[in-house]
Motif scaffolding. Structure first.
Motif, PDB file in Angstrom:
ATOM      1  N   LEU A  42      34.206   1.737 124.541  1.00 55.75           N
ATOM      2  CA  LEU A  42      33.508   1.666 123.267  1.00 55.75           C
ATOM      3  C   LEU A  42      34.471   1.980 122.124  1.00 55.75           C
ATOM      4  O   LEU A  42      35.167   2.989 122.145  1.00 55.75           O
ATOM      5  N   THR A  43      34.476   1.121 121.116  1.00 56.21           N
ATOM      6  CA  THR A  43      35.515   1.176 120.097  1.00 56.21           C
ATOM      7  C   THR A  43      35.041   1.546 118.705  1.00 56.21           C
ATOM      8  O   THR A  43      35.830   2.032 117.895  1.00 56.21           O
TER       9      THR A  43
ATOM     10  N   ILE B 177      26.612   0.707 118.718  1.00 55.39           N
ATOM     11  CA  ILE B 177      27.960   0.924 119.243  1.00 55.39           C
ATOM     12  C   ILE B 177      28.466  -0.397 119.807  1.00 55.39           C
ATOM     13  O   ILE B 177      27.737  -1.122 120.482  1.00 55.39           O
ATOM     14  N   VAL B 178      29.744  -0.714 119.533  1.00 52.18           N
ATOM     15  CA  VAL B 178      30.346  -1.938 120.058  1.00 52.18           C
ATOM     16  C   VAL B 178      31.583  -1.587 120.861  1.00 52.18           C
ATOM     17  O   VAL B 178      32.132  -0.487 120.744  1.00 52.18           O
ATOM     18  N   GLY B 179      32.037  -2.559 121.689  1.00 57.06           N
ATOM     19  CA  GLY B 179      33.190  -2.262 122.523  1.00 57.06           C
ATOM     20  C   GLY B 179      33.843  -3.496 123.101  1.00 57.06           C
ATOM     21  O   GLY B 179      33.592  -4.639 122.668  1.00 57.06           O
ATOM     22  N   VAL B 180      34.676  -3.277 124.092  1.00 62.91           N
ATOM     23  CA  VAL B 180      35.419  -4.371 124.718  1.00 62.91           C
ATOM     24  C   VAL B 180      34.475  -5.226 125.568  1.00 62.91           C
ATOM     25  O   VAL B 180      33.361  -4.813 125.901  1.00 62.91           O
ATOM     26  N   ASP B 181      34.947  -6.433 125.873  1.00 64.19           N
ATOM     27  CA  ASP B 181      34.157  -7.387 126.682  1.00 64.19           C
ATOM     28  C   ASP B 181      32.807  -7.688 126.056  1.00 64.19           C
ATOM     29  O   ASP B 181      31.831  -7.960 126.756  1.00 64.19           O
TER      30      ASP B 181
ATOM     31  N   MET C 247      36.386   5.480 126.230  1.00 57.65           N
ATOM     32  CA  MET C 247      36.669   4.590 127.347  1.00 57.65           C
ATOM     33  C   MET C 247      35.516   4.523 128.343  1.00 57.65           C
ATOM     34  O   MET C 247      34.777   5.479 128.529  1.00 57.65           O
ATOM     35  N   ARG C 248      35.371   3.340 128.951  1.00 58.44           N
ATOM     36  CA  ARG C 248      34.463   3.103 130.079  1.00 58.44           C
ATOM     37  C   ARG C 248      33.024   3.534 129.783  1.00 58.44           C
ATOM     38  O   ARG C 248      32.343   4.089 130.631  1.00 58.44           O
ATOM     39  N   GLY C 249      32.558   3.283 128.580  1.00 59.89           N
ATOM     40  CA  GLY C 249      31.166   3.556 128.243  1.00 59.89           C
ATOM     41  C   GLY C 249      30.816   5.018 128.116  1.00 59.89           C
ATOM     42  O   GLY C 249      29.646   5.386 128.241  1.00 59.89           O
ATOM     43  N   ASN C 250      31.777   5.856 127.842  1.00 58.21           N
ATOM     44  CA  ASN C 250      31.512   7.290 127.738  1.00 58.21           C
ATOM     45  C   ASN C 250      31.242   7.710 126.294  1.00 58.21           C
ATOM     46  O   ASN C 250      31.894   7.247 125.356  1.00 58.21           O
ATOM     47  N   LEU C 251      30.273   8.617 126.158  1.00 60.57           N
ATOM     48  CA  LEU C 251      29.794   9.083 124.860  1.00 60.57           C
ATOM     49  C   LEU C 251      29.664  10.601 124.913  1.00 60.57           C
ATOM     50  O   LEU C 251      29.268  11.160 125.935  1.00 60.57           O
TER      51      LEU C 251
END
Length: 317
Positions: free
Chosen positions: A250-251, A263-267, A225-229
């Motif tokens: 990030l999903t 890495i890909v994700g929402v929005d 969540m929220r760009g966390n790695l």
């Protein structure tokens, strides 16, 4: 809860879809715009690309994702969230309503697998080794285990007590063959015996982790969540945190041919990493479609599944 957010992304009203509450499986309908509808996972089956998504859609491509067609027979109209190819012919799909499906012909025809689960159960990830260990996991610690390559399945408790009630989002495997699960509350589950026994590893990040990946040098990455790695250099025994400030949640993750991570994700979040996976260049798709899965094609393009279907994206050099 974080699972509610993710489930909101992957269901898109799945509880209202035809067949969601039916005990008897119904065949997925052939729809001309299936490749432009919600898709949630991708896999290679030999040279064939396979995608799954809402309404029991299973999509196949034999031309590197330039065109897609639906599988001939899929006995489900529920949302399919996860896909795994044991080999070029044998594929597995899982999803809502405790759905578990198997194909033995490269994804053309599918058969339902009896799991004993009900309409309220959601499977989010699975892995099956040919003739060996199999695992399907999902919400609230839900787990099914197979020891015979998926011929039979039984309920399993991966961890006792509250630790075993976390939502289990993605199974991935390290270069050393360690099985790992990206989970809720910043947790990673870790198994050195292909899913027979598990230990809980806390990371410095407290939010949900949604995907994971092994890099060429053995480094492990997990994103959420929220760009966390989070990253590990000791096969998942310990983890360090990194925040990618511009990115949305990030999903999914993939490796380019030169071993650089994507890495890909929402929005429409899209991050292209360096070889070490420590630095990322951020960009965002113009239409901000949320991206749910990714594979790198031989052309160097990125194939993504999204809330707006399947598409190919040019990656930066």
């Amino acid at each position: 809860m974080s699972f509610t957010r993710r489930r909101g992304l992957i269901t898109m009203g799945a509880a209202l879809l035809p067949g969601f509450a039916h005990a008897q499986p119904q065949q997925a309908l052939q729809r001309p715009l299936a490749a432009k509808s919600l898709c949630l996972d991708l896999a290679w089956a030999g040279q064939r690309l396979v995608a799954v998504g809402e309404r029991g859609h299973v999509l196949l491509s034999d031309d590197q994702g330039q065109s897609w067609r639906q599988a001939r027979s899929v006995p489900s109209r529920t949302t399919l969230t996860a896909l795994h190819a044991s080999d070029a012919r044998t594929l597995w799909a899982a999803g809502h309503g405790g759905t578990l499906l198997r194909s033995g012909d490269g994804g053309e025809h599918w058969q339902p697998i009896s799991t004993g689960l009900d309409a309220g159960d959601t499977l989010l990830a699975l892995r099956v080794e040919p003739g060996g260990a199999g695992l399907a996991v999902g919400g609230f610690g839900l787990a099914l285990r197979s020891q015979d390559g998926g011929a039979s399945w039984e309920r399993a408790e991966l961890l006792p007590g509250e630790a075993g009630e976390r939502h289990l989002n993605r199974i991935f495997v390290s270069a050393r063959g360690t099985w790992l699960i990206a989970a809720e509350n910043g947790a990673i589950l870790r198994s050195e015996d292909r899913g027979a026994h598990w230990q809980l590893v806390a990371t410095p990040y407290a939010g949900s982790l949604w995907s994971g990946l092994a890099l060429h040098d053995g480094t492990l990455l997990a994103c959420g969540m929220r760009g966390n790695l989070v990253r590990s250099s000791d096969d998942g025994r310990s983890w360090k945190h990194q925040a990618l400030r511009e990115a949305g949640s990030l999903t999914a993750m993939a490796l380019r041919a030169d071993h650089r991570p994507v890495i890909v994700g929402v929005d429409g979040s899209l991050l292209s990493g360096d070889l070490s996976g420590e630095r990322f260049a951020f960009s965002r798709l113009d239409d901000r479609a949320s991206l749910t899965a990714a594979l790198v094609l031989p052309s160097g393009e990125l194939l993504v599944a999204s809330t707006a279907g399947l598409r190919r994206i040019a990656l930066p050099a």
